[in-house]
Design a protein around this motif. Structure first.
Motif, PDB file in Angstrom:
ATOM      1  N   THR A   1     -45.765  61.994 -97.499  1.00 51.63           N
ATOM      2  CA  THR A   1     -46.775  62.784 -96.793  1.00 51.63           C
ATOM      3  C   THR A   1     -46.140  64.041 -96.198  1.00 51.63           C
ATOM      4  O   THR A   1     -44.916  64.110 -96.011  1.00 51.63           O
ATOM      5  CB  THR A   1     -47.418  61.972 -95.651  1.00 51.63           C
ATOM      6  OG1 THR A   1     -46.408  61.709 -94.656  1.00 51.63           O
ATOM      7  CG2 THR A   1     -48.015  60.662 -96.167  1.00 51.63           C
ATOM      8  N   VAL A   2     -46.962  64.992 -95.870  1.00 51.32           N
ATOM      9  CA  VAL A   2     -46.493  66.212 -95.212  1.00 51.32           C
ATOM     10  C   VAL A   2     -45.825  65.858 -93.887  1.00 51.32           C
ATOM     11  O   VAL A   2     -44.797  66.445 -93.518  1.00 51.32           O
ATOM     12  CB  VAL A   2     -47.655  67.211 -95.012  1.00 51.32           C
ATOM     13  CG1 VAL A   2     -47.234  68.384 -94.135  1.00 51.32           C
ATOM     14  CG2 VAL A   2     -48.160  67.705 -96.351  1.00 51.32           C
ATOM     15  N   GLU A   3     -46.373  64.885 -93.185  1.00 51.62           N
ATOM     16  CA  GLU A   3     -45.789  64.461 -91.904  1.00 51.62           C
ATOM     17  C   GLU A   3     -44.386  63.883 -92.106  1.00 51.62           C
ATOM     18  O   GLU A   3     -43.496  64.123 -91.287  1.00 51.62           O
ATOM     19  CB  GLU A   3     -46.697  63.434 -91.219  1.00 51.62           C
ATOM     20  CG  GLU A   3     -48.036  63.988 -90.770  1.00 51.62           C
ATOM     21  CD  GLU A   3     -49.070  64.123 -91.901  1.00 51.62           C
ATOM     22  OE1 GLU A   3     -50.017  64.911 -91.722  1.00 51.62           O
ATOM     23  OE2 GLU A   3     -48.916  63.474 -92.961  1.00 51.62           O
ATOM     24  N   GLU A   4     -44.196  63.135 -93.184  1.00 51.10           N
ATOM     25  CA  GLU A   4     -42.857  62.592 -93.466  1.00 51.10           C
ATOM     26  C   GLU A   4     -41.882  63.709 -93.810  1.00 51.10           C
ATOM     27  O   GLU A   4     -40.730  63.686 -93.364  1.00 51.10           O
ATOM     28  CB  GLU A   4     -42.928  61.576 -94.607  1.00 51.10           C
ATOM     29  CG  GLU A   4     -43.584  60.276 -94.205  1.00 51.10           C
ATOM     30  CD  GLU A   4     -43.826  59.334 -95.373  1.00 51.10           C
ATOM     31  OE1 GLU A   4     -43.731  58.119 -95.150  1.00 51.10           O
ATOM     32  OE2 GLU A   4     -44.108  59.813 -96.498  1.00 51.10           O
ATOM     33  N   ILE A   5     -42.331  64.670 -94.592  1.00 53.64           N
ATOM     34  CA  ILE A   5     -41.459  65.803 -94.929  1.00 53.64           C
ATOM     35  C   ILE A   5     -41.019  66.510 -93.648  1.00 53.64           C
ATOM     36  O   ILE A   5     -39.848  66.830 -93.471  1.00 53.64           O
ATOM     37  CB  ILE A   5     -42.172  66.778 -95.899  1.00 53.64           C
ATOM     38  CG1 ILE A   5     -42.429  66.095 -97.245  1.00 53.64           C
ATOM     39  CG2 ILE A   5     -41.347  68.059 -96.073  1.00 53.64           C
ATOM     40  CD1 ILE A   5     -43.335  66.879 -98.183  1.00 53.64           C
ATOM     41  N   ALA A   6     -41.951  66.720 -92.742  1.00 51.15           N
ATOM     42  CA  ALA A   6     -41.657  67.417 -91.491  1.00 51.15           C
ATOM     43  C   ALA A   6     -40.745  66.613 -90.570  1.00 51.15           C
ATOM     44  O   ALA A   6     -39.980  67.190 -89.797  1.00 51.15           O
ATOM     45  CB  ALA A   6     -42.949  67.765 -90.769  1.00 51.15           C
ATOM     46  N   SER A   7     -40.791  65.288 -90.658  1.00 51.41           N
ATOM     47  CA  SER A   7     -40.064  64.464 -89.693  1.00 51.41           C
ATOM     48  C   SER A   7     -38.687  63.995 -90.179  1.00 51.41           C
ATOM     49  O   SER A   7     -37.953  63.385 -89.400  1.00 51.41           O
ATOM     50  CB  SER A   7     -40.904  63.237 -89.324  1.00 51.41           C
ATOM     51  OG  SER A   7     -41.015  62.356 -90.425  1.00 51.41           O
TER      52      SER A   7
END
Length: 177
Positions: free
Chosen positions: A79-85
């Motif tokens: 997910t985009v959130e995983e990429i960011a985190s």
């Protein structure tokens, strides 16, 4: 107070072969390096075609025979959130790296995407003078359509880069405030 762990994610296509293999190898190498608890490793895929499926039986067999713990794992799409985190996103191929960079929510997240094999000291050089043309020279071959030997080759490529990844993360941790 415990510091926030360094977060590493390995990424392949369906998240049932290469990325869970790399996850298993890195978990062991970080533990052996005394970084267990300071580093968290997980994996994902760029596709949802295998969503919910376990590690491929052939990958599971090769890992187990090499003495690795096979994660209790269900495939999922990153997910985009995983990429960011994540602090470090390790792509198995240049296609995966390009996809991750285009999905990254910002330049800082995109900059944390690296080719997994770029940490293998014997891998082709893609960055300096005399370097090969592009990142695809660092692709870890997809064993899905192959036989046992293809899975063993993928594991060997994963293992060859693992110590370089551990050293990179050790330096990153040392530079944290």
């Amino acid at each position: 107070m415990n510091p926030v762990p360094y977060r590493v994610m390995t990424v392949c296509t369906g998240n049932i072969c290469r990325s869970p293999m790399a996850e298993s190898v890195l978990r062991r190498r970080f533990a052996e390096a005394g970084l267990d608890g300071q580093v968290v490793v997980d994996s994902s895929g760029i596709s949802d075609e295998e969503d919910g499926n376990p590690v491929d039986r052939r990958a599971r067999a090769v890992l187990a025979e090499a003495g690795y713990d096979v994660p209790d794992h269900r495939a999922h799409r990153v997910t985009v959130e995983e990429i960011a985190s994540r602090d470090l996103l390790l792509a198995m191929t240049s296609r995966h790296a390009r996809w991750l960079r285009t999905q990254a929510p910002d330049e800082a997240s995109a900059a944390r995407v690296a080719m997994y094999r770029s940490f293998d000291p014997a891998a082709p050089d893609v960055g300096g003078p005399g370097a090969v043309a592009d990142e695809s020279a660092l692709d870890i071959a997809d064993p899905w359509y192959g036989d046992r030997g293809d899975f063993e080759e993928a594991l060997a490529q994963v293992e060859a880069a693992a110590d370089g990844i551990v050293e990179h993360v050790r330096r990153e941790l040392a530079s944290r405030p």
